[in-house]
Design a protein around this motif. Structure first.
Motif, PDB file in Angstrom:
ATOM      1  N   PHE A 205      72.611  77.143  14.459  1.00  0.00           N
ATOM      2  CA  PHE A 205      72.364  75.888  15.141  1.00  0.00           C
ATOM      3  C   PHE A 205      72.698  74.656  14.307  1.00  0.00           C
ATOM      4  O   PHE A 205      72.354  73.534  14.698  1.00  0.00           O
ATOM      5  CB  PHE A 205      70.908  75.835  15.609  1.00  0.00           C
ATOM      6  CG  PHE A 205      70.632  76.811  16.716  1.00  0.00           C
ATOM      7  CD1 PHE A 205      70.180  78.091  16.436  1.00  0.00           C
ATOM      8  CD2 PHE A 205      70.868  76.475  18.038  1.00  0.00           C
ATOM      9  CE1 PHE A 205      69.961  79.011  17.447  1.00  0.00           C
ATOM     10  CE2 PHE A 205      70.653  77.378  19.059  1.00  0.00           C
ATOM     11  CZ  PHE A 205      70.194  78.653  18.757  1.00  0.00           C
TER      12      PHE A 205
ATOM     13  N   PHE B 200      73.621  71.191  15.829  1.00  0.00           N
ATOM     14  CA  PHE B 200      73.111  71.121  17.199  1.00  0.00           C
ATOM     15  C   PHE B 200      72.120  69.978  17.357  1.00  0.00           C
ATOM     16  O   PHE B 200      71.543  69.454  16.404  1.00  0.00           O
ATOM     17  CB  PHE B 200      72.429  72.433  17.584  1.00  0.00           C
ATOM     18  CG  PHE B 200      73.320  73.391  18.318  1.00  0.00           C
ATOM     19  CD1 PHE B 200      74.529  73.791  17.765  1.00  0.00           C
ATOM     20  CD2 PHE B 200      72.969  73.902  19.555  1.00  0.00           C
ATOM     21  CE1 PHE B 200      75.369  74.671  18.443  1.00  0.00           C
ATOM     22  CE2 PHE B 200      73.796  74.785  20.235  1.00  0.00           C
ATOM     23  CZ  PHE B 200      74.987  75.167  19.672  1.00  0.00           C
TER      24      PHE B 200
ATOM     25  N   SER C  98      75.528  71.458  21.592  1.00  0.00           N
ATOM     26  CA  SER C  98      76.249  71.553  20.324  1.00  0.00           C
ATOM     27  C   SER C  98      76.603  70.185  19.757  1.00  0.00           C
ATOM     28  O   SER C  98      76.994  70.085  18.595  1.00  0.00           O
ATOM     29  CB  SER C  98      77.519  72.399  20.505  1.00  0.00           C
ATOM     30  OG  SER C  98      78.337  71.824  21.510  1.00  0.00           O
TER      31      SER C  98
END
Length: 119
Positions: A29, A32, A100
């Protein structure tokens, strides 16, 4: 595939506190943007708070500023929403979401967790 699983919702009295958790899995992640949203009965889903995964910059809706705190634990791949001084109007299903990039819409959502604040 990204999976988001919320937990921590409950029934609480006005003025009380709860901490919601969002366990994220399925990819790395880094970079993100993670958000919390909520939807009350008969109302549209609304933004609550968001945090950038890597740097940890936070943003809040005016309605929760000063009462809610969003944070993340990179090692546990978990995002938290600490909710203090809860009000009956905070009653809603709370959803965790991921994207994202802050330039894109949120594309992954959890199933939601119910928060009910009694007066």
């Amino acid at each position: 595939q990204v999976q988001l699983v919320e937990s921590g919702g409950s029934l609480v009295q006005a003025g009380g506190s709860l901490r919601l958790s969002c366990a994220a899995s399925g990819r790395t992640f880094s970079g993100f943007d993670m958000g919390w949203f909520r939807q009350a009965p008969g109302k549209e889903r609304e933004f609550v708070a968001r945090i950038t995964w890597t740097v940890g910059i936070t943003y809040y809706a005016d309605s929760v500023k000063g009462r809610f705190t969003i944070s993340r634990d990179n090692a546990k791949n978990t995002v938290y929403l600490q909710m203090n001084s809860l009000k009956p109007e905070d009653t809603a299903v709370y959803y965790c979401a991921a994207r994202s990039s802050y330039l894109l819409p949120y594309s992954d959502w959890g199933q939601g967790t119910q928060v009910t604040v009694s007066s």
